[in-house]
Design a protein around this motif. Sequence first.
Motif, PDB file in Angstrom:
ATOM      1  N   GLN A 121     -16.085 -23.130  -5.549  1.00 36.71           N
ATOM      2  CA  GLN A 121     -15.358 -24.393  -5.845  1.00 36.71           C
ATOM      3  C   GLN A 121     -15.599 -25.426  -4.961  1.00 36.71           C
ATOM      4  O   GLN A 121     -15.543 -26.693  -5.334  1.00 36.71           O
ATOM      5  N   SER A 122     -15.856 -25.314  -3.756  1.00 32.61           N
ATOM      6  CA  SER A 122     -16.354 -26.382  -2.821  1.00 32.61           C
ATOM      7  C   SER A 122     -17.728 -26.941  -3.324  1.00 32.61           C
ATOM      8  O   SER A 122     -17.851 -28.050  -3.086  1.00 32.61           O
ATOM      9  N   ARG A 123     -18.504 -25.840  -4.090  1.00 28.70           N
ATOM     10  CA  ARG A 123     -19.580 -26.713  -4.510  1.00 28.70           C
ATOM     11  C   ARG A 123     -19.323 -27.675  -5.485  1.00 28.70           C
ATOM     12  O   ARG A 123     -20.048 -28.847  -5.825  1.00 28.70           O
ATOM     13  N   VAL A 124     -18.449 -27.297  -6.549  1.00 26.76           N
ATOM     14  CA  VAL A 124     -17.815 -28.402  -7.620  1.00 26.76           C
ATOM     15  C   VAL A 124     -17.275 -29.368  -7.048  1.00 26.76           C
ATOM     16  O   VAL A 124     -17.570 -30.485  -7.416  1.00 26.76           O
ATOM     17  N   LEU A 125     -16.479 -29.333  -6.062  1.00 24.54           N
ATOM     18  CA  LEU A 125     -16.205 -30.423  -5.246  1.00 24.54           C
ATOM     19  C   LEU A 125     -17.180 -31.382  -4.785  1.00 24.54           C
ATOM     20  O   LEU A 125     -16.983 -32.740  -4.636  1.00 24.54           O
TER      21      LEU A 125
END
Length: 560
Positions: free
Chosen positions: A260-264
Amino acid sequence: MRTNSKTNSLLTQIIFLMLLAVIMVTSGCSNSNNKNSSTPTAGSNNTANNEAAQAANAQDKVITVAISADAGMDQLDAGAYKGSMNVHAMIYDGLVEYGEKGEILPALAESWDISEDGKVYTFHLRQGVKFSDGTEFNAEAVKFSFERWIKDPANSLNVATAMQSIDVVDEHTITMTFTKAYYPFLTELSFARPVRMISPSAVEPAGDVTGKFIKAIGTGAWMAESFTTDQEAVLIRNPYYWGEMPKLSTIILKVIPDPQSRVLALQSGDIDIAGGQMGKIPVESVPVIEAASSLSLQKAPGTNSHFMIFNYNTPALQDLNVRKAINLAINKKSIVNDLMDGIGSVAKGLFPLTVPYVTDSNNTWYGFDPAEAKQLLADAGYSDSNGDGIVEQAGTPLELNFVLQQAEFPEWKSISELIQSELKEIGIAVNLQVLEPNAYYDALWTTKAYDLIMYRTYDDAYNPHAFLLSLFHETEEAPAVVWSDAGLESLIDTAVGTTDLQERQSAYDSIFTKLYQEAMFAAIYFPDDIMAVNKRITGFKAGYTTFSPIFWNQLDIGGE
């Protein structure tokens, strides 16, 4: 004011020098406008400055790519299994390269000859190639690279275990002699490691096959510049690269463990690319990426599949009708469309069409037909005598334990829950067991503590031969992992051992037919490979392997 003769002489000299300086400056200005003069004009100076500026801009094209774990830049020995496979493939070249649908393409070897018996390979090496430190690539460097790892008893590659000798013929020719015929030798030589070429100067003492690895020095398009453990690794283009020079100057690999941090980070512009095996994008985040004006979602058919293994030691699963019934009860379209948000396709066999030797005619499987599944269970002697919804035989309910893990594949949980409910509809009780990865792999490979277990095939260059040998063929230590069948194993031996292409294709056709007829597993879905790419990036093209997921050299930055 009175002056003496010396003073007058000094003043005269000063005035003369001042006049001379004025004349020189005037002459210089006049010459600067003379088209025949060798002195550059102001206009040509501007042109030179513009060209220099353009060159500087070209040298400063940098992108950032998300990776899920440290790249291990200080461990990237070409002859070892440490560090990122993706970075291995960027820094080091092989003799050959894996192309679309398994086509073997020239790389550091421009061509090769194979003896009639399939045991001797003669490679003709590309000339004029240098390693990234400027040292020459030649046949001795190939021999050095292989001798550093080929005798390691832990290496299971056939190109290692069957290697009888490796001999330098001349500066640009080398032969490899094997103890058996095995067509995937070339495929194994395309792997990201440990078969790739490293400079003899990369170890200490230089040229010593037992020397200590010091630095990653290859012939690839990229070279290691710097790294910070668990934070980032920086690659710059190799000035000595023999092929088409990359358009980018620098690729920064940024460690972002959380999906999810990669998406952000994609949304904020902190990274330019994420996805694939380097740093997976969660399926549930696909709509977010598609809605982002700065991002594009790149999808390509993958080379692996996800499927359900049957434990052939489970008495109920030894009945072909039960195995067929389980296959017919699974709504694969619903899995792909509803649970995977369309990221993938319905599995029609063990491997998708992107895998060598898989064709439209040999790629078939069972559809979705719960009514037929119930009839097959009845034909096998199962009935629901007490009305509890679960069929039994001789008083024993048909109840199966279904093992999975979700640390690596979060989607398996929802898929398994759907399969659980669908099997209950035909009268089979399923108990789900979600295990941690270590316990999961222990159940798969060692204890066999399952009736059903979710698994996936290998990727690209390892399919179909390596996966079939690994899971559908016995070893000296143990029977086959997925399904034990002597006839199937004989067909696999024929496929990998023949040098005749038509005979090989025929053997694979028979393998896939037998897998289907005996329902040796339950097909689930073929996932797509997905990547999110910032729209400032141009020239994106998906690669043919998971270790080379992008044609890195073609990437550019639009508008710069």
